[in-house]
Every structure is written in C-alpha cells, then in structure tokens.
Design an enzyme around this catalytic site. Structure first.
Site, PDB file in Angstrom:
ATOM      1  N   HIS A 118       1.381 -29.885 -18.001  1.00 19.83           N
ATOM      2  CA  HIS A 118       0.636 -30.844 -18.807  1.00 19.83           C
ATOM      3  C   HIS A 118      -0.842 -30.799 -18.466  1.00 19.83           C
ATOM      4  CE1 HIS A 118      -0.305 -34.815 -20.582  1.00 19.83           C
ATOM      5  NE2 HIS A 118       0.715 -34.519 -21.344  1.00 19.83           N
ATOM      6  N   LYS A 136      -2.228 -36.484 -34.788  1.00 26.08           N
ATOM      7  CA  LYS A 136      -3.689 -36.310 -34.850  1.00 26.08           C
ATOM      8  C   LYS A 136      -4.132 -35.964 -36.264  1.00 26.08           C
ATOM      9  CE  LYS A 136      -5.907 -32.801 -32.750  1.00 26.08           C
ATOM     10  NZ  LYS A 136      -6.974 -32.241 -33.609  1.00 26.08           N
TER      11      LYS A 136
END
EC number: 4.1.1.31
Length: 898
Positions: free
Chosen positions: A138, A561
C-alpha cells in the site's frame, strides 16, 4: 432482537481503564524527555481540545518553535496508537469470551453453518465455498515495521492486565515493562527515512503469516469441518479460506516489481510455511514418545521409522518419533530444493506425498486407539498442510493494459507482422491477435531484433511465472489482472504475451486472464466487452479448462474518483448484475474479485455488510477481495482478530449465497429506477466540482497535504503514474488519503446530499420511499451507513483551517461549496435513517471516536501550522519530517488512510 456485532459487546470501562494507564505512563515518559514548559504546553493543548476551544489551541500552536512542535507532535501521534492497542486487546478478549460462553454474534460461523445445514444442497455449498483475502502492499501504509513490532509487545502486555488485577502477576514489574516499551516508542523514528523496497514489503507481510494467518486459517478450517460434521455433513477437502497476495507480482505503476521480486515473493512464502511445518514436526517428535512395548503401530509407520536416520538406542521402541524424524528430514530436503535449488533424492515431489505420510501416522493412531493424540498439534499441522500446501498464498500478477499493448506492438513489429499495431481499429487488433493465438505457432520474441527494456522486463516476469508454476505447482500463480481493461483486445494482448513463455496455447490457459474494470465508463461497457470475449471459441476453451469459471475484477477506487461515491457504488452493483447474467447466458460462472480499499472512498467499510449487500446471484461459491496494506494490521494483527475477520468473510459469503436462494430478487426491482435517477444527479454534481470547476485543482493542492503525502517514504510504489498536472493523473489512493488527512473525507460522501434532496423534493412520498429502501434493501442500507460513518470522522472546522491555506479567495470559496453539501448530506442521511445523530447504529465506534478525537484533532492543527511554515520556507529539510509524523498520527487516529 437483531444479532449484535461482536464489537457491541466491548467492555468500555476496561478500555477506559487501560487507556488511563497508558496515558499516565506516556505523560510520565514525555515529562522526563522534554523541558517542563514544553510538557505544560501538551497538558494545555489536551485540555483545550477536550473543551473544543480550538481558537485558543491554534493561538498556542502558532507560538511554538519547531523543536517544541517536534516533541509535541510525537506525543499526540503516539496517543491514538496506544488507544488502538487497548481496543484491539479488548476485541481479542471478547472474541474468545463470546465463543467460550457460546454467545451469538453477527458473523459467527456456528450460526451460519446451522443456517446452511437446512438447505438441501448444504454439503455442496460448504464443500465448494472458497473466500480469498488478497493481501496487497500500500503506497500510503504509514506504520514502520519497527513500530508494529513495538505495538505487538504492548498488546501482549495489555492482554495480561486482567491477570495483574487478579494478583496473578506482579503489577510493578508489569508496569515497568509497559513503561519500557512506551519509552522506546517515544524514542523511535515513526517515519521511514528511506522508501520501502518491494523486498521489504514481502518480508513485512510474512510477519502477519507467522503471527496470525497460519494459526487463524488453520483454526477456522478445523472449526468449519467440525461444525459441518455436527450437522451430519461430511466434507472431503473444503478450503473455505485460501490466501492471495499481490506483493511481488503487482507491477501496475510500480517499476520495482520484476521477475526477481516475483521469485522472491514465492520462495519466501515457501520457506516460511516450510519452517512452520518443521517447528510443528519437531514438537510432535518431542511429544510422541509412544513405545511399541505398550502400543502397536501400523506397518506404514514402521516403514517410515525404518527410513529415519535417528539411530539412537533410546528410540528403538519409539517408531512415531523416528517416523516424524524421517518426515522432518525429507521436508527439509524439499525446502532446500524448492528455495535454494539443492538437489536431493529424498524429498517430496508434491504436497500430496507429505500429507500421505502424515495420514499414515493418523491412521495408525486411530487403529491403535490413540485418538486423543489427533487433537492439538497434530491436527493443527494436518489442517495447515491442507490449507497452505508448500506456499502460503497464490500470487496475482497485474499490469496496466497500455504496457501490454506496447509490448505486443513491439513484438509484432520486430516479427514484421504489423508495423503499427497501436494505430489499428479494435476489430483489426482482435483479428491480428486471434491469428497469432490460433494459427501462428511462432515465438515472436525469438528474433535477433533488439528489445526495449520494458519488453525485456515483461517477458522476464512471464518466464519467471512459468518457472514457478512448474516448480511449486499450478496454484502459485493462478491469474493475471489487466488494469484499465477497456476492450477484448486488452485481454487478447495479455494472452499473446503469455503464449511467448508457454503459459497459453490454443487449448488451455495456465494463467487465467482477468480484466479489471475501473472507471465508470469502463464499468458501463464491461458487459459488452465480456459478451464479445465469451463468444470467442478460444476463450471458451480456456474457460472450460478452468471448470467454466471466469473471474472479473472490479475497481472501487478509480470508479469513485471518477464519478463519486454514489455513482461508483451503483455502477458496480449494476455491472455485477449484468455480468452475472451474461455468464449464465454462455454457461460460465462469473466470479468477482472486489478491489476494495480500507476507506469508504475506496470501497471500504464493514466487510460483513459489504458482502451481504452484493447483488443477488453475484456470489456463487467463490469470492476474492483485496485486503490493503494499511488495514492488514488492524484486522489481522493478532491471531484472534485474524480469526474473527476471516470468520466474518466466510459467514457473510455463506449468508449471501443462502439468502439469494430463498429471496425473490424482484422485490427490489422497483428501486432500480429510483437509484438511476438519484445517481445520475450525483454523478453530475460530483463531476461539476472535481473535474469541471476551474479552481478545484488549485484548492485540492493548497488545502490538503497531497504534496507532503506524495513525499512520504511509505511504499515501494510511486503516488502517481506520471507527473501530477491534473486530478486524473493522481492515483486514487493518495487522493483519498489526502482528503482523510484534511478531514473533509470528500470521496466518501460528496454529491449524496444534493442528489437525494432533489429526489425528495419531487414528490411528498419520496422520503418515505427512501426510508423503506433503507429498511429493506441491504445494498442501500450499507451504502448509506458508510456515508454516516465517513461524516462522523470528518470535521469541517478543521477543514476550514486547511482551506485558509488557499491564497486566492476564488479558490478558497470552494470550501463553502463543500461545506454546504456536507451539511445537506448529514441532514438527508439522518432523515432517511430516521436517527437523531450520526453513528446511532454503531455505538462502539461512536464511543471510540468520542474519546480519541480530541487527541488527534490536535495533530491536524499542528499539521496545518507546519504546512504553513513549510510553504513560507521556515522548515529545514530535516524538519519536513515533522509533517510526516502528524500524517502518521492522524491516519492512526482514523484507523485507516487511503
């Protein structure tokens, strides 16, 4: 009465008591580390925050020098970390306690299997079920491994606190040890000075297997079979949980993932599980001192014993010990061969041979009335072998479709087949690719033409995948994911590359080709893309070789997004419905891989609710989902939490499978038109702000710490695929992370309030319709519950202070647009839920936020001051690290990042 979430049983008083002890020790440590006047500022800031007197707090922070801000930032960053540990300890205690007293809770596997057992095909359901959590690295995972190790020590000490209270442990000694670790934390770098390498990520994730996953998966599998047997259901070889991993194989946007990292990832996990087996075998060797002067053994065990090199005269009559000694030696040779290429004639060719030796011992124990020995360590080993084999997790490979296209174009040009492949139409591309796959046996890369570095790397990693599959077995690498899949040619281009190394031929694909649909447009087009693909004779043969299963990955981050929270959620829901139906039309089982993040803005939220709210028919017997780096520690940091979270995944999947068998899907048909109308408005409202407002880009980069986030050494992958010149070029993860830091949480709610308000205003009955949808439709309830949770973590007063960093009033006014939508969204959500306050249905989370908020709110105000100073040139290069400490602390307080 509805079944409670296990967290609702938490002991608030115990947590407060532990937090008081931790805070007291932290204060003592801080007081001895800094000047008295600096510590007095900490006390004052804490009091002002608890009193919500943030203007006075801001005034004090603005007067602190950089050195004072450094030690104060560290104090307030450590405090939420200690609160997290206390909550985790209490959860672990409750997991054990509620199971020991047989108390029911949401997601409990015994309750779920009882429900499944009432179905006619219960055995088939339980046998076939396979849920796969896929661990990923991540780019916004903020905790250093050193800090994670220290928190584990404190976790273990807090677990012993109840013994301290009972007088079973010396309190002074316990507190001294606790103080020692807190003091070390306060003097340890919280932020990495160097960026993580892929090799570090591989090593770090292996720690979770050693500390939790191996034991948790093994325990769950054992319980699963035991509970089924209690219901008269005999299972042959169920694997309710198997593990997946991206680390070492996910090269999308990460140039540091190579053939070498893929091999390292596979061989490291092979070594870890082999070492675990070795430890278990040694324990059995020490414990199984059964003597043939007292008990008989089978011929098979005698044969194993005779092969042992343990020639001690003291073990002549102890065949089980000698058998385990031989198995241990043979396994060590196998490990040396697989990991280090050391040849040996005495090794296991596959895991089935290893398991057969263990089963021979089991059979001997049963035949000779020693069944009690089958419980405990022996069964734990056998279950681990069934669950893991010779490696811990199947590694996914992933690459962006544009890289595949460029690689194929280069191959076709070098072989003088097509000079400018990329300029062809979609139809022409497919024609060329199918010809290569169906009728042209040539290896395109076998020319003497020079190859680009990118093509060399791609071919090398595919060759490494072939080598690993040949050596470790087919399941070590089962699928390759194509990011930004838009067309059939994207799937066929990967097939051409796999053909280069012999992983695909005209009849079979040894690696499944998995499209990842990410944007709103690509999700809308996904049904047409898959329909065209499933019509291909070539694809039909490949899928038939995979037992008629075809996986599709769904992207939650980029779709959010791209179109906002509501649009993303609803588009994903509809895509699953349509893709499932297309699969049925072509006789293919479409299975979904959910690319969820830790935050709501990236598809996160409670796992149980997320799974049980999936469309009817979309979950058959397989489900895969990502567990992203920043939440792995929260959910799987210890074996109890790991068991509970894996148990919830299995229970939720079974729950949805059974529910969709006994529920009429037509009940929700009337809601689809409503959702289409609301989501259309929401999409437009979101896009108008994020992509169409000329000032939004400047607002985001001024009123959030995105630049500081991008400079953090918190992952091997870059924060953007390219230089950031517009919102579209930014990765979804740092995008969400930055909105979490400035406490707006925009990706998790923006566009919700206005779109619902417009629908409600159209007809007096529309509010009651939405309330009914919330009560009766799990998808809708989960969708809005997540918004509720995100709103509760946001703070518009703090967000306003970030907005003040915008130099232009026009840019700064974006905040008021956001604030109006936030207030409207909160009002609308509460009216649909028919609640008076946020988190009314999650009391444990509300209590947690209530006592942690004052502390990490301080960090936000410190972060704002530090960013001001950085932009004014008042921080040295070394002092920029202070901003990173506040970022770490805020993420810790929120318990998620990107």
């Amino acid at each position: 009465m509805a079944i409670q979430k296990l967290e609702n049983y938490n002991n608030k008083e115990a947590i407060r008591e532990e937090v008081t002890i931790l805070t007291s020790i932290l204060e003592e440590v801080a007081a001895q580390m800094m000047p008295a006047e600096t510590f007095a500022k900490i006390v004052e800031l804490s009091q002002l925050s608890r009193q919500d007197d943030y203007q006075a707090l801001i005034a004090i922070i603005s007067q602190l020098n950089n050195d004072e801000l450094a030690v104060i930032s560290r104090y307030f960053a450590v405090l939420p970390l200690l609160i997290n540990i206390s909550e985790d300890v209490d959860l672990a205690y409750e997991i054990n306690h509620q199971n020991n007293i047989d108390q029911d809770y949401l997601g409990k596997i015994s309750t779920t299997i009882d429900m499944v057992s009432k179905q006619e095909n219960a055995a088939e359901i339980l046998e076939k079920l396979n849920v796969v959590p896929v661990l990923t690295a991540h780019p916004t995972q903020v905790q250093r491994q050193s800090m994670l190790d220290l928190t584990k020590h404190i976790h273990e000490l807090l677990r012993r606190y109840r013994d301290v209270k009972l007088g079973l442990l010396n309190k002074n000694k316990w507190e001294d040890e606790l103080r020692c670790y807190i003091e070390i934390i306060m003097q340890t770098d919280m932020i990495r000075e160097k960026k993580l390498k892929v090799t570090n990520e591989i090593t770090n994730v292996m720690e979770y297997y050693n500390s939790s996953f191996i034991k948790a998966v093994t325990k769950l599998q054992r319980e699963y079979k035991r509970l089924a047997a209690e219901k008269g259901i005999v299972l042959n070889n169920p694997r309710p949980i198997t593990m997946g991993m991206w680390i070492g194989g996910d090269r999308d946007g990460n140039p540091f993932v190579t053939a070498e990292t893929l091999k390292l990832s596979a061989l490291t996990q092979c070594e870890v599980i082999m070492n675990y087996y070795d430890e278990q075998l040694y324990k059995l060797y020490r414990n199984f001192s059964l003597s043939t002067s007292i008990v008989n053994v089978s011929t098979a065990v005698k044969m194993l014993a005779d092969l042992s090199e343990d020639s001690s005269v003291y073990r002549e009559n102890e065949p089980y010990r000698r058998a385990f000694h031989y198995i241990q030696m043979k396994l060590a040779n196998t490990r040396d061969y697989l990991v280090h290429n050391k040849p040996s004639d005495v090794r296991y060719s596959n895991v089935a041979e290893f398991k057969a030796d263990l089963l021979a011992i089991k059979q001997s124990l049963v035949e000779n009335k020693s069944m009690a020995l089958l419980k405990g360590d022996f069964t734990e080993l056998l279950e681990a072998v069934e669950a893991f084999g010779f490696y811990l997790a199947s590694i996914d490979m992933r690459q962006d479709s544009s890289i595949h296209e460029a690689s194929v174009a280069e191959l076709l040009a070098s072989a003088r087949i097509v000079e400018d492949y990329s300029s062809l139409s979609e139809e022409a591309k497919c024609h060329v690719l199918l010809k290569q796959l169906e009728t042209d046996p040539r290896i395109l890369s076998a020319t003497h033409m020079p190859k680009s570095e990118q093509l060399e790397k791609e071919l090398a990693i595919f060759a490494a995948a072939r080598e690993l599959k040949d050596k470790l077995g087919e399941e070590i690498i089962k699928q390759h994911i194509i990011s930004h899949s838009e067309s059939v040619s994207d799937l066929l281009e990967l097939a051409v590359l796999l053909k280069e190394v012999g992983l695909v031929d005209v009849d079979k694909a040894r690696v499944q080709i998995v499209p990842l649909f990410e944007t709103i447009e690509d999700l809308d087009n996904a049904p047409d893309t898959m329909r065209q693909y499933l019509q291909l004779d070539l694809a039909k043969r490949w899928i038939a070789g995979n037992k008629y299963y075809q996986e599709i990955m769904l992207g939650y981050s980029d779709s959010n997004k791209d179109g906002g929270y509501l649009s993303s959620g609803w588009t994903l829901y509809k895509a699953q419905n349509e893709l499932t139906q297309i699969g049925q039309d072509y006789g293919v089982n479409i299975t979904f891989f959910h690319g969820r993040g830790g935050t709501v803005g990236r598809g996160g939220g409670p796992s149980y609710d997320a799974i049980t709210s999936q469309p009817f028919g979309s979950i058959k017997d397989r489900l895969r989902l990502t567990e992203q780096g920043e939440v792995i520690g929260n959910k799987y940091g210890n074996k109890d939490a790991a068991y509970y979270n894996l148990e919830m995944l299995v229970s939720a999947t079974l729950d949805r499978m059974v529910t969709q068998m006994i529920t009429d899907p037509n009940e929700i048909d009337g809601y689809r038109e409503t959702m289409d109308e609301i989501v259309s408005d929401s999409y437009r409202i979101y896009r108008d702000l994020v992509f169409n407002n000329p000032h939004f880009y400047d607002y985001f980069f001024a009123a959030s710490p995105i630049r500081e986030v991008s400079s953090l050494n918190i992952g091997s992958r870059p924060a953007a695929r390219k230089t950031i010149t517009e919102i579209g070029g930014l990765r979804a993860i740092p995008w969400v992370f930055s909105w979490s830091q400035n406490r707006v949480m925009l990706p998790g709610w923006y566009g919700v309030g206005s779109s619902f308000k417009r629908f409600i205003d159209k007809h007096p009955d529309n509010l009651s319709k939405l309330q009914k949808m919330y009560e009766s439709w799990p998808f809708f309830r989960s969708l809005l519950s997540n918004v509720d949770m995100v709103l509760s973590k946001s703070n518009m007063n703090i967000a306003f202070e970030y907005a003040k960093m915008c130099e232009s009033e026009e840019v700064r006014n974006i905040f008021h647009v956001i604030l109006d939508e936030w207030q409207l969204t909160k009002e609308i959500i509460l009216s649909i839920e028919q609640n008076d306050e946020l988190l009314a249905e999650l009391p444990f989370l509300k209590a947690s936020l209530d006592y942690r908020m004052p502390y990490f709110n301080v960090l936000n105000y410190i972060q704002i001051e530090l960013i001001h100073r950085l932009r004014r040139g008042e921080l040295s290069k070394e002092q920029e690290n202070l901003i990173h400490i506040t970022i770490n602390g805020v993420a810790t307080g929120l318990r998620n990042s990107g």
